[in-house]
Design a protein around this motif. Structure first.
Motif, PDB file in Angstrom:
ATOM      1  N   ASN A 160       0.808  -1.216   0.000  1.00  0.00           N
ATOM      2  CA  ASN A 160       0.000   0.000   0.000  1.00  0.00           C
ATOM      3  C   ASN A 160       0.848   1.276   0.000  1.00  0.00           C
ATOM      4  OD1 ASN A 160      -2.478  -1.368   0.022  1.00  0.00           O
ATOM      5  ND2 ASN A 160      -2.389  -1.642   2.244  1.00  0.00           N
ATOM      6  N   HIS A 161       2.160   1.101  -0.091  1.00  0.00           N
ATOM      7  CA  HIS A 161       3.094   2.236  -0.177  1.00  0.00           C
ATOM      8  C   HIS A 161       3.060   3.133   1.055  1.00  0.00           C
ATOM      9  CE1 HIS A 161       3.704   1.062  -4.327  1.00  0.00           C
ATOM     10  NE2 HIS A 161       2.409   1.150  -4.534  1.00  0.00           N
ATOM     11  N   GLY A 162       2.881   2.533   2.217  1.00  0.00           N
ATOM     12  CA  GLY A 162       2.936   3.315   3.444  1.00  0.00           C
ATOM     13  C   GLY A 162       2.284   2.600   4.601  1.00  0.00           C
ATOM     14  N   ASP A 184       8.225   5.322   4.608  1.00  0.00           N
ATOM     15  CA  ASP A 184       7.135   5.582   3.670  1.00  0.00           C
ATOM     16  C   ASP A 184       7.633   6.346   2.446  1.00  0.00           C
ATOM     17  OD1 ASP A 184       5.376   4.325   5.353  1.00  0.00           O
ATOM     18  OD2 ASP A 184       4.416   6.156   6.084  1.00  0.00           O
ATOM     19  N   LYS A 185       8.466   7.340   2.682  1.00  0.00           N
ATOM     20  CA  LYS A 185       8.994   8.134   1.565  1.00  0.00           C
ATOM     21  C   LYS A 185       9.828   7.264   0.633  1.00  0.00           C
ATOM     22  CE  LYS A 185      11.633  12.311   0.478  1.00  0.00           C
ATOM     23  NZ  LYS A 185      12.363  13.482   1.045  1.00  0.00           N
ATOM     24  N   GLN A 188       7.566   5.030  -1.434  1.00  0.00           N
ATOM     25  CA  GLN A 188       6.792   5.798  -2.412  1.00  0.00           C
ATOM     26  C   GLN A 188       7.640   6.347  -3.553  1.00  0.00           C
ATOM     27  OE1 GLN A 188       5.027   8.627   0.261  1.00  0.00           O
ATOM     28  NE2 GLN A 188       3.806   7.050   1.286  1.00  0.00           N
ATOM     29  N   THR A 189       8.958   6.357  -3.391  1.00  0.00           N
ATOM     30  CA  THR A 189       9.829   6.947  -4.410  1.00  0.00           C
ATOM     31  C   THR A 189      10.765   5.935  -5.071  1.00  0.00           C
ATOM     32  OG1 THR A 189      11.425   7.574  -2.695  1.00  0.00           O
ATOM     33  CG2 THR A 189       9.785   9.226  -3.340  1.00  0.00           C
ATOM     34  N   HIS A 191      11.169   1.981  -6.992  1.00  0.00           N
ATOM     35  CA  HIS A 191      10.562   0.800  -7.610  1.00  0.00           C
ATOM     36  C   HIS A 191      11.257  -0.432  -7.041  1.00  0.00           C
ATOM     37  CE1 HIS A 191       8.492  -1.707 -10.389  1.00  0.00           C
ATOM     38  NE2 HIS A 191       9.584  -2.080 -11.039  1.00  0.00           N
TER      39      HIS A 191
END
Length: 214
Positions: A160-162, A184-185, A188-189, A191
């Motif tokens: 869920n990217h976080g 989280d950062k 999200q940044t 791959h």
């Protein structure tokens, strides 16, 4: 469901003793240099530990966390990629002092270990361990080594990217929230190229990074 009661032994702190809440224990150890403490599941166990040598208890934890070889022959389990990294977290109480680590499956060698940090949760520790391992591999340019976690929650947060933690911010856990924001950062940044796999505890036993406190 009633929360399991915990007892906290403080061997070295403001007022050494046995406390029946993490809040009281925290008052004795916060910002106290060299504080020594540990949570126990019963008052009897806590009393016996308090009367004894803290090294008999804290030393065991450190020995588990720094072991360099596993007694399990994972090569005999073809489903496991023994070139991978296993991660896990541990927490005494909710919230409580938490820590996490990552180890090589083939040898048990510890690659990283962070904590204990006050006022955390097991889910947070396992998520941070997972992202730590992935970031470490990415930084080294290794996008082939798989990372195993036994935490469905940590794996879901990664997808869920976080994180989705309900952990309350306190005066003591600022470092944990800083780590969560960084994790989280990163997720999200970046791959994620490394395989991220669920450790099958039922079939394979405890994950190699387990802290052995069950």
């Amino acid at each position: 469901m009633t929360a399991r009661r915990r007892f906290y032994v403080v061997w070295v702190g403001v007022n050494p003793g046995i406390y029946d809440s993490w809040e009281e224990c925290q008052l004795q150890i916060k910002n106290y240099p060299g504080a020594k403490y540990k949570a126990f599941d019963s008052q009897t166990a806590a009393t016996l530990a308090y009367r004894g040598d803290p090294a008999d208890h804290i030393g065991i934890i450190k020995a588990i966390a720094s072991h360099r070889a596993t007694a399990v022959n994972y090569d005999a389990i073809p489903e496991i990629n023994t070139s991978g990294i296993a991660v896990d977290g541990a927490c005494s109480g909710v919230p409580g002092p938490m820590e996490y680590r990552g180890v090589k499956i083939a040898t048990g060698e510890e690659l990283f270990h962070l904590g204990p940090l006050p006022d955390g949760t097991n889910n947070v520790a396992e998520y941070l361990a997972l992202v730590h391992a992935l970031a470490l591999l990415d930084k080294s340019g290794d996008h082939r080594t798989p990372v195993y976690s036994d935490s469905r929650t940590a794996l879901a947060w990664l997808r869920n990217h976080g994180h989705r933690s309900k952990l309350d911010r306190t005066q003591a856990n600022g470092k944990i929230f800083e780590l969560l924001e960084r994790a989280d950062k990163w997720v999200q940044t970046h791959h994620i190229l490394n395989p991220v796999l669920k450790w099958d505890t039922e079939q394979w036993g405890e994950i190699p990074a387990d802290f052995g406190r069950k």
